[in-house]
Design a protein around this motif. Structure first.
Motif, PDB file in Angstrom:
ATOM      1  N   PHE A 183      -4.322  21.558  45.775  1.00 29.75           N
ATOM      2  CA  PHE A 183      -3.658  22.828  46.094  1.00 29.75           C
ATOM      3  C   PHE A 183      -2.501  23.047  45.141  1.00 29.75           C
ATOM      4  CE2 PHE A 183      -4.978  21.014  50.301  1.00 29.75           C
ATOM      5  CZ  PHE A 183      -6.125  21.777  50.411  1.00 29.75           C
ATOM      6  N   ALA A 185       0.995  25.646  44.894  1.00 32.28           N
ATOM      7  CA  ALA A 185       1.823  26.767  45.352  1.00 32.28           C
ATOM      8  C   ALA A 185       2.477  27.362  44.107  1.00 32.28           C
ATOM      9  CB  ALA A 185       2.823  26.274  46.381  1.00 32.28           C
ATOM     10  N   ALA A 186       3.766  27.060  43.841  1.00 28.67           N
ATOM     11  CA  ALA A 186       4.413  27.631  42.650  1.00 28.67           C
ATOM     12  C   ALA A 186       4.217  26.752  41.417  1.00 28.67           C
ATOM     13  CB  ALA A 186       5.898  27.829  42.912  1.00 28.67           C
ATOM     14  N   GLY A 187       3.747  25.531  41.610  1.00 27.85           N
ATOM     15  CA  GLY A 187       3.498  24.647  40.461  1.00 27.85           C
ATOM     16  C   GLY A 187       4.763  24.127  39.802  1.00 27.85           C
ATOM     17  N   THR A 188       5.842  23.939  40.580  1.00 22.14           N
ATOM     18  CA  THR A 188       7.083  23.422  39.976  1.00 22.14           C
ATOM     19  C   THR A 188       7.228  21.916  40.179  1.00 22.14           C
ATOM     20  OG1 THR A 188       8.437  23.798  41.950  1.00 22.14           O
ATOM     21  CG2 THR A 188       8.278  25.617  40.394  1.00 22.14           C
ATOM     22  N   SER A 189       6.169  21.270  40.605  1.00 27.67           N
ATOM     23  CA  SER A 189       6.240  19.826  40.839  1.00 27.67           C
ATOM     24  C   SER A 189       6.563  19.079  39.554  1.00 27.67           C
ATOM     25  CB  SER A 189       4.912  19.322  41.396  1.00 27.67           C
ATOM     26  OG  SER A 189       4.849  19.593  42.763  1.00 27.67           O
ATOM     27  N   GLN A 193       1.683  16.570  40.639  1.00 25.34           N
ATOM     28  CA  GLN A 193       0.892  16.664  41.872  1.00 25.34           C
ATOM     29  C   GLN A 193       0.257  18.040  42.081  1.00 25.34           C
ATOM     30  OE1 GLN A 193       4.230  16.191  41.563  1.00 25.34           O
ATOM     31  NE2 GLN A 193       5.191  16.023  43.551  1.00 25.34           N
ATOM     32  N   SER A 258      14.972  24.215  42.597  1.00 26.82           N
ATOM     33  CA  SER A 258      13.963  25.213  42.240  1.00 26.82           C
ATOM     34  C   SER A 258      13.824  26.260  43.347  1.00 26.82           C
ATOM     35  CB  SER A 258      12.620  24.518  42.020  1.00 26.82           C
ATOM     36  OG  SER A 258      12.321  23.677  43.125  1.00 26.82           O
ATOM     37  N   MET A 263       7.554  27.362  46.552  1.00 33.41           N
ATOM     38  CA  MET A 263       7.031  28.018  47.755  1.00 33.41           C
ATOM     39  C   MET A 263       6.978  27.032  48.923  1.00 33.41           C
ATOM     40  SD  MET A 263       3.798  29.978  46.132  1.00 33.41           S
ATOM     41  CE  MET A 263       3.927  31.408  45.095  1.00 33.41           C
ATOM     42  N   SER A 269       4.835  20.061  51.432  1.00 34.03           N
ATOM     43  CA  SER A 269       3.932  18.997  50.987  1.00 34.03           C
ATOM     44  C   SER A 269       4.602  18.002  50.055  1.00 34.03           C
ATOM     45  CB  SER A 269       2.703  19.616  50.321  1.00 34.03           C
ATOM     46  OG  SER A 269       2.119  20.522  51.228  1.00 34.03           O
ATOM     47  N   ASN A 270       5.724  18.398  49.441  1.00 32.38           N
ATOM     48  CA  ASN A 270       6.506  17.440  48.647  1.00 32.38           C
ATOM     49  C   ASN A 270       7.658  16.863  49.468  1.00 32.38           C
ATOM     50  OD1 ASN A 270       5.062  17.663  46.307  1.00 32.38           O
ATOM     51  ND2 ASN A 270       6.564  18.869  45.185  1.00 32.38           N
ATOM     52  N   SER A 272      10.424  18.308  49.900  1.00 29.45           N
ATOM     53  CA  SER A 272      11.478  18.505  48.900  1.00 29.45           C
ATOM     54  C   SER A 272      12.853  18.379  49.520  1.00 29.45           C
ATOM     55  CB  SER A 272      11.347  19.894  48.283  1.00 29.45           C
ATOM     56  OG  SER A 272      10.034  20.100  47.878  1.00 29.45           O
ATOM     57  N   SER A 273      13.752  17.896  48.694  1.00 23.74           N
ATOM     58  CA  SER A 273      15.122  17.723  49.158  1.00 23.74           C
ATOM     59  C   SER A 273      16.024  18.492  48.203  1.00 23.74           C
ATOM     60  CB  SER A 273      15.421  16.231  49.169  1.00 23.74           C
ATOM     61  OG  SER A 273      16.656  15.984  49.744  1.00 23.74           O
ATOM     62  N   GLU A 376       1.552  15.749  49.761  1.00 25.31           N
ATOM     63  CA  GLU A 376       1.152  16.379  48.497  1.00 25.31           C
ATOM     64  C   GLU A 376      -0.259  16.962  48.561  1.00 25.31           C
ATOM     65  OE1 GLU A 376       1.964  13.600  45.362  1.00 25.31           O
ATOM     66  OE2 GLU A 376       4.102  13.549  45.817  1.00 25.31           O
ATOM     67  N   VAL A 382      -1.667  23.244  54.389  1.00 22.73           N
ATOM     68  CA  VAL A 382      -0.678  23.770  55.336  1.00 22.73           C
ATOM     69  C   VAL A 382      -0.726  25.297  55.272  1.00 22.73           C
ATOM     70  CG1 VAL A 382       1.777  23.863  55.922  1.00 22.73           C
ATOM     71  CG2 VAL A 382       0.792  21.764  54.982  1.00 22.73           C
TER      72      VAL A 382
END
Ligand SMILES: Cc1cc2nc3c(=O)[nH]c(=O)nc-3n(C[C@H](O)[C@H](O)[C@H](O)COP(=O)(O)OP(=O)(O)OC[C@H]3O[C@@H](n4cnc5c(N)ncnc54)[C@H](O)[C@@H]3O)c2cc1C
Length: 622
Positions: A183, A185-189, A193, A258, A263, A269-270, A272-273, A376, A382
């Motif tokens: 999957f 989303a915004a692809g900023t990983s 991932q 970011s 998104m 899924s990450n 994120s913090s 991830e 989700v």
């Protein structure tokens, strides 16, 4: 054929109002943009091949071995695996036999050849996903072959999904044909991932898909779909407060830098913090409910008791297995304590194993819900998340306290964590202080940093309060704790200072010193143009990028950018030429030269940058 990707970069032109050179976090201004372009055209995994086709890393080892022989020392030769990169930069490990056996599907990067499964998958999904939303052309698969990391895996196919119903149909088809799905989303990983060499399911950036939301009551909870951008959700909450006249401003807990790009799907899924959310306000700790689509197309909505019950019935063995696993871990005191200790701080990666110890083993749904967070996209899709939001108190104050050495600063950070309710603490080591010295505003705010001791360090501390009294109480608590432990203050050990030298600031000056790393990319009005801005250590750079020229087959692409960091009194411009294999595209020399001329850049300004080893400075720049 073994290839490596390189970038040909044109020297950045800088015109400075003052003669100071400025770098942010060790990068030159615009470094992040260069890195981004590097991400799109190079990879970091492959050592550069030597003249005889061996890899540079191996050559160095061999050189060391020869030197060792001369000294009659047993050489330590490390075997560096061969790596292959295809025309579009996809990386794979070269195997000894290296033959793809016809009809055998290997789950090895770069070996996703078609044995009929992709055709079967495509045929089935085409019944409900129109061809316009299936991308297989080289340009778009190349574009989706990278995220914000330095990895590259070009997907075989990108499918833009519009609804949960589509995902529910696609996943079982993929399962049936053994087609791996990733999957995006915004692809900023930052760790690859959001890329795959198989099928990428992409949430659309535009339109209304996956962008519904519902704010509950005063805004203390919100239900959001995975295509909403995090910053956008916070703005919706702010508008809700203003419109409804609610007393408290709420926001989502996770605060990755970011924020204006990432998104909800990726944030969940990450797990994120960010700078301020720490562990306590990440998704794991603030998510209330989740709706998730599993590989067999089943939907579990944890907010719906009927859905929970029916999932327990339909997925009995999965739920029993999860319960048994949780019971086993919880029965092991040592393991339970280890997991608790590890997950009490941010430095964890992989699945949220704390889900196995934080919830009763006989409540598998709760365990599964929390295992999904940070997974991830490997456990399911989700499609909805309900968050308990966190208050964004209007009363804030921050102090920038300087210590003569980093040990004292770290001790102070531990004391504040253990003994106070401080909201955020950020450590500035000597290298970071050096950046601040170069910033006029910072130097005015904290004059002490000029000429600090070689090991000096600082803490940026933020306190927040529901009202002015609560804020003052929090500040007093912090000051008392620091004084009680007799910590040394001041940038020079020989000239100790009183804590009062570093008072809390209640106005927006606090924000000026708060170290932020925000970046934003916006599409320009004209095709092939975009705006890029980055805020780092209080210095904002604004850049405008456009494509100067590109070959139809992408054998070269030439970009031009102009940028300015007005606070630093600096403007700059430059160009980047990318080719798939790093070779100078001689066939297009005249065309490139003419394009550069139009941008006021001369061909002789070209310098070669090889970041294929991706060590050290961005793009290998010294
Ligand atoms: C400049 C910059 C600063 C950053 N700062 C931070 C930071 O401070 N803190 C931090 O934690 N991260 C940070 N990141 C990393 C990244 O931006 C965040 O982790 C972000 O939340 C990822 O969101 P995304 O929408 O880009 O997700 P993507 O990169 O698209 O995807 C992330 C993961 O989620 C999966 N996924 C996406 N959507 C779904 C879905 N609907 N269901 C299931 N799985 C899904 C993907 O497969 C992938 O594994 C930063 C990145 C950049 C470029």
């Amino acid at each position: 054929m073994s290839r490596t990707s390189r970038l040909l970069r044109l020297a950045q032109k800088a015109s400075q109002a003052n003669s100071r050179s400025i770098s942010t976090n060790g990068k030159g201004l615009g470094g992040a943009a260069q890195q981004a372009v590097g991400c799109a055209t190079t990879n970091g995994a492959a050592p550069a091949p030597g003249p005889n086709g061996t890899h540079a890393a191996f050559q160095q080892t061999r050189g060391a071995a020869l030197a060792a022989q001369a000294l009659k020392v047993e050489p330590q030769v490390e075997v560096v695996p061969e790596i292959k990169i295809d025309l579009f930069g996809a990386v794979s490990a070269a195997e000894a036999e290296d033959g793809i056996q016809p009809g055998v599907f290997k789950n090895v990067d770069g070996h996703r050849f078609e044995d009929g499964r992709y055709a079967a998958f495509t045929a089935e999904i085409t019944e409900f996903v129109p061809k316009e939303r299936q991308y297989t052309d080289p340009v778009r698969t190349l574009a989706y072959g990278t995220d914000a990391s330095f990895y590259r895996l070009n997907p075989k196919m990108v499918v833009k999904v519009h609804t949960e119903a589509e995902v529910r149909r696609i996943l079982p088809i993929a399962k049936k044909h053994g087609v791996p799905i990733t999957f995006r989303a915004a692809g900023t990983s930052l760790s690859g991932q959001a890329i795959t060499d198989s099928v990428l399911l992409k949430l659309s950036h535009t339109g209304r898909n996956f962008r519904n939301y519902e704010i509950h009551g005063d805004g203390s909870t919100i239900t959001v779909e995975p295509g909403l951008i995090l910053g956008e959700v916070n703005r919706l909450l702010a508008a809700h407060k203003a419109k409804g006249g609610h007393p408290i401003q709420y926001k989502l807990g996770p605060d990755p830098s970011s924020v204006d790009s990432c998104m909800i799907g990726g944030v969940v899924s990450n797990n994120s913090s960010g700078m301020c959310c720490g562990v306590s306000q990440n998704t794991y700790h603030t998510l209330r409910d989740m709706r998730v689509v599993f590989a067999d197309g089943t939907v579990l909505d944890t907010a719906d008791p009927i859905s929970r019950q029916s999932f327990l019935r339909s997925h009995r063995s999965l739920c029993d297995g999860v319960s048994a696993l949780a019971r086993r871990v919880q029965g092991d005191r040592e393991l339970t304590n280890l997991i608790r200790r590890k997950f009490a701080i941010k430095c964890t990666t992989g699945y949220s194993l704390n889900a196995l110890v934080d919830f009763p083993a006989d409540d598998p749904i709760e365990v599964i819900k929390h295992l999904m967070i940070g997974s991830e996209g490997t456990l399911g899709f989700v499609s909805r998340a309900t968050y308990n939001t966190v208050p964004e108190w209007p009363n804030k104050a921050s102090a920038f306290i300087v210590f003569p050495d980093v040990r004292a600063a770290c001790r102070a950070a531990s004391i504040l964590r253990d003994e106070t309710a401080v909201d955020a603490v950020e450590l500035f080591d000597r290298a970071s202080l050096r950046e601040c010295e170069a910033d006029e505003q910072m130097a005015t705010l904290v004059p002490d940093i000029l000429g600090a001791d070689p090991m000096a360090a600082a803490l940026l501390i933020e306190c927040r309060g529901r009202d002015a009294d609560a804020l003052q109480a929090s500040i007093d608590e912090v000051n008392r704790a620091l004084v009680r432990h007799g910590l040394p203050f001041g940038a020079k050990a020989a000239e100790p200072k009183a804590l009062e030298t570093y008072p809390f600031s209640f106005d927006t000056k606090g924000d000026a010193v708060w170290r932020r790393r925000k970046y934003r990319v916006r599409r320009g009005q004209d095709p092939g143009t975009f705006y890029y801005s980055v805020l780092d250590n209080g210095i904002t750079s604004e850049e405008y990028w456009r494509v100067l020229d590109a070959a139809d087959d992408l054998s070269f692409a030439l970009f031009y950018y102009t940028g300015a960091a007005s606070r630093a009194g600096m403007s700059y411009s430059g160009a980047v030429l990318g080719t798939p294999d790093g070779a100078w595209p001689e066939a297009h020399a005249d065309r490139i030269s003419a394009a550069l001329d139009r941008a006021g850049i001369k061909l002789w300004e070209l310098s070669r940058v090889d970041n294929s080893a991706c060590g050290g400075a961005p793009l290998g720049l010294a």
